[in-house]
Structure formats: structure tokens, C-alpha cells
Design a protein around this motif. Structure first.
Motif, short mmCIF file in Angstrom:
data_model
loop_
_atom_site.label_atom_id
_atom_site.label_comp_id
_atom_site.label_asym_id
_atom_site.label_seq_id
_atom_site.Cartn_x
_atom_site.Cartn_y
_atom_site.Cartn_z
N VAL A 134 74.83 66.36 47.89
CA VAL A 134 75.56 67.39 47.14
C VAL A 134 74.81 68.71 47.21
O VAL A 134 73.58 68.74 47.31
CB VAL A 134 75.76 66.93 45.67
N GLY A 135 75.55 69.81 47.16
CA GLY A 135 74.93 71.14 47.11
C GLY A 135 74.36 71.40 45.73
O GLY A 135 75.00 71.11 44.72
N LYS A 148 80.41 80.86 35.16
CA LYS A 148 80.85 79.93 36.19
C LYS A 148 79.70 79.02 36.65
O LYS A 148 79.87 77.80 36.73
CB LYS A 148 81.43 80.70 37.39
N THR A 149 78.54 79.60 36.97
CA THR A 149 77.43 78.76 37.43
C THR A 149 76.89 77.87 36.31
O THR A 149 76.44 76.77 36.57
CB THR A 149 76.28 79.57 38.06
N GLU A 150 76.96 78.35 35.08
CA GLU A 150 76.54 77.51 33.95
C GLU A 150 77.44 76.28 33.84
O GLU A 150 76.96 75.17 33.63
CB GLU A 150 76.56 78.31 32.63
N GLN A 151 78.75 76.48 34.00
CA GLN A 151 79.70 75.37 33.95
C GLN A 151 79.48 74.42 35.11
O GLN A 151 79.47 73.20 34.94
CB GLN A 151 81.14 75.90 33.97
N LEU A 152 79.29 74.98 36.31
CA LEU A 152 79.06 74.15 37.49
C LEU A 152 77.76 73.35 37.35
O LEU A 152 77.70 72.17 37.68
CB LEU A 152 79.00 75.01 38.75
N PHE A 153 76.72 74.00 36.84
CA PHE A 153 75.43 73.33 36.67
C PHE A 153 75.55 72.18 35.66
O PHE A 153 75.03 71.09 35.90
CB PHE A 153 74.36 74.34 36.22
N ALA A 154 76.22 72.44 34.55
CA ALA A 154 76.39 71.39 33.53
C ALA A 154 77.17 70.20 34.11
O ALA A 154 76.81 69.04 33.88
CB ALA A 154 77.11 71.96 32.31
N ALA A 155 78.21 70.50 34.87
CA ALA A 155 79.00 69.44 35.50
C ALA A 155 78.15 68.67 36.50
O ALA A 155 78.22 67.43 36.57
CB ALA A 155 80.23 70.03 36.19
N GLN A 156 77.32 69.38 37.26
CA GLN A 156 76.48 68.71 38.24
C GLN A 156 75.45 67.81 37.56
O GLN A 156 75.16 66.71 38.04
CB GLN A 156 75.79 69.71 39.15
N GLN A 157 74.91 68.24 36.44
CA GLN A 157 73.95 67.42 35.71
C GLN A 157 74.60 66.12 35.24
O GLN A 157 73.97 65.05 35.27
CB GLN A 157 73.35 68.20 34.53
N LYS A 158 75.86 66.19 34.83
CA LYS A 158 76.59 64.99 34.43
C LYS A 158 76.78 64.06 35.63
O LYS A 158 76.66 62.85 35.52
CB LYS A 158 77.94 65.36 33.82
N SER A 160 70.68 63.54 47.13
CA SER A 160 69.93 64.50 47.92
C SER A 160 70.67 65.83 47.87
O SER A 160 71.89 65.88 48.01
CB SER A 160 69.82 64.01 49.37
N PHE A 161 69.90 66.90 47.66
CA PHE A 161 70.51 68.22 47.52
C PHE A 161 70.49 69.03 48.80
O PHE A 161 69.49 69.08 49.50
CB PHE A 161 69.76 69.03 46.46
N GLN A 182 70.88 67.20 55.81
CA GLN A 182 70.23 66.11 55.07
C GLN A 182 70.76 64.75 55.53
O GLN A 182 69.99 63.81 55.74
CB GLN A 182 70.48 66.27 53.56
N ILE A 183 72.09 64.66 55.68
CA ILE A 183 72.69 63.40 56.12
C ILE A 183 72.19 63.04 57.52
O ILE A 183 71.78 61.91 57.78
CB ILE A 183 74.24 63.47 56.09
N ALA A 184 72.23 64.02 58.43
CA ALA A 184 71.80 63.79 59.81
C ALA A 184 70.33 63.36 59.87
O ALA A 184 69.97 62.44 60.61
CB ALA A 184 72.03 65.04 60.65
N THR A 185 69.51 64.00 59.07
CA THR A 185 68.08 63.65 59.03
C THR A 185 67.89 62.21 58.57
O THR A 185 67.16 61.44 59.21
CB THR A 185 67.31 64.62 58.12
#
Length: 157
Positions: free
Chosen positions: A31-32, A41-51, A64-65, A83-86
């Protein structure tokens, strides 16, 4: 898949189903990474990503980020394919497995898949029946296309 569905998604059961009779060595979600810039917007995205990360941990999956690049107000995931290829090449060259199951339609992975196949690794492409990647079908050793109904059985609650 929408975030609400991802948070209710039973990744462990999904991965076990994909592995079938094969011994599962490792499973990783790529995931990015959300970089906070103080905007709502980034606060909402960050909170969602933490979940999402918490749900992955709860299900016993590694993650993996890559990173997210903002271009004209739209976020694009970058570096995830690298990351996937590696990881794919490390598994092939370190001989940690015989088969790699890939749930990605990213054709940028073709060179890594080709090298892994040269190392006699079986690469299974998992795609989705409504939009399979013809290119990935041709690159990989085998293909499974999942339907929406098959995916819905892994959503709980």
C-alpha cells in the motif's frame, strides 16, 4: 474495494483459501504510505490507513509501504510495484518457495515474473473475473479469476 469492506475483510481466510493445500510461507499487503500535510483530506486518509494497518495486523498479514504522490489534487500510489517485484525476486533467488501467488494486475511486474519463472518458480495470477489482465494471464504460470460473490464471503459483519 472500499475501506469499510477492507476493514471487515477477513484477510487470513482469504490468504488461506488462496494457498489451498500449499504451505503458506508469507503474505503481504502492499500500500502507498499516506504522508500528512496538515490538510483535512490527508488526515482522513491517514486515519483510514491506520485502521487498515490494524486490520492487517489483526489478520496476521505483513504490509509493505510504497508512497502516494499528489498530482493535480489526485493521489497516485508509487513504488508499490517495485516492492512487490523485489519481494518476488528475493523469494525466487533465495529459493524460499516453489510457487508465488500474485494478487495484482500490474503489468509492470512482468520482468520480475519472467525472472522468477526462469528460476523455475510457478507464478499464479489472481485476478477478478469482471476485469482480468490478459497480459498477466500470459505472463504467469496459472490464473484464477475470482468473482464478486467469492470475494464477498470474506467480508464479515
Amino acid at each position: 474495494m472500499k475501506l469499510n469492506h477492507l476493514l471487515k475483510f477477513n484477510f487470513r481466510s482469504f490468504v488461506s483459501q488462496l494457498a489451498g493445500q500449499d504451505r503458506l510461507i508469507s503474505a503481504c499487503y502492499y500500500v502507498g504510505r499516506i504522508r500528512q500535510d496538515g490538510s483535512k483530506k490527508t488526515e482522513q486518509l491517514f486515519a483510514a490507513q491506520q485502521k487498515l494497518i490494524a486490520a492487517l495486523k489483526k489478520n496476521g498479514l505483513r504490509y509493505s509501504f510504497g508512497y502516494l504522490l499528489k498530482n493535480h489534487g489526485v493521489y497516485h500510489e508509487k513504488g508499490v510495484d517495485v516492492q512487490i517485484a523485489t519481494d518476488l525476486l528475493v523469494a525466487a533467488y533465495e529459493n524460499t518457495c516453489d510457487k508465488i501467488t500474485q494478487v495484482s494486475s500490474d503489468t509492470d511486474l512482468a520482468p520480475a515474473i519472467k525472472k522468477a519463472r526462469e528460476k523455475k518458480k510457478r507464478i499464479e495470477y489472481i485476478g477478478f473475473s469482471h476485469q482480468p489482465s490478459v497480459a498477466m494471464v500470459s505472463f504467469c504460470s496459472s490464473t484464477r479469476l475470482l468473482t464478486k460473490t467469492e470475494m464477498e464471503r470474506f467480508v464479515t459483519g
